[in-house]
Scaffold this active site. Sequence first.
Site, PDB file in Angstrom:
ATOM      1  N   HIS A 152      26.133  -7.440  33.132  1.00  0.00           N
ATOM      2  CA  HIS A 152      25.277  -7.440  34.324  1.00  0.00           C
ATOM      3  C   HIS A 152      26.048  -7.847  35.567  1.00  0.00           C
ATOM      4  O   HIS A 152      27.182  -8.305  35.492  1.00  0.00           O
ATOM      5  CB  HIS A 152      24.061  -8.346  34.094  1.00  0.00           C
ATOM      6  N   CYS A 168      27.203 -13.820  28.473  1.00  0.00           N
ATOM      7  CA  CYS A 168      27.106 -12.462  29.017  1.00  0.00           C
ATOM      8  C   CYS A 168      28.374 -12.088  29.774  1.00  0.00           C
ATOM      9  O   CYS A 168      29.170 -12.943  30.148  1.00  0.00           O
ATOM     10  CB  CYS A 168      25.903 -12.364  29.955  1.00  0.00           C
TER      11      CYS A 168
END
Length: 192
Positions: A152, A168
């Site tokens: 992301h 992440c």
Amino acid sequence: MRTVPIIACAVLLGGCNFKAVPDPTLSARDTAFMALVPQAEDDPRYGRWLVSDPTKEPPGTVVVETKERLLYLVLPDGKAMSYGVTVGDEAYGWSGRATVARKAEWPSWHPPAEMIRRWPHVHAMEGGPANPLGARALYLSEGGRDTLYRIHGTNEPEKIGQAASSGCIRMRNIDVVDLFNRVPVGATVIVR
């Protein structure tokens, strides 16, 4: 005397096989939201480049090299897109093979329960410039189950090139838009 460093840089870079890539086209919303995200000085090592493929994976594969802090999108003809990333802090890192299960623009964020236990100040929020998922998110699954890991954007671009996330893979917002536009749902992602 100033010509010596310039010549040395030219010689060192002359053997590199990389090329800058233009920014993707942005919507009016992207432009407005990105203007509100703090800017950071870009380190050329973590820029968006067209490079010779170092992964030897099939075209269409996304490969995250956590030690290098680089993400590669493998292209045909021995080429790859290279992007700088923030990877998981050693205690929270993940490695393995996954599939892009879905994609979202300016996604809402729902932190997992274990993250809320670690950091009670975090809370769910709608998409936008303050959201830690940034401009785009690619949701990863393994064997049909959500891994809870994402590729992301970020509202902390100064951390690109570091191990600072909760697992992440974070990218500059302009880079995650570029990747989002190139990678379909169903693509293979390898994190090593």
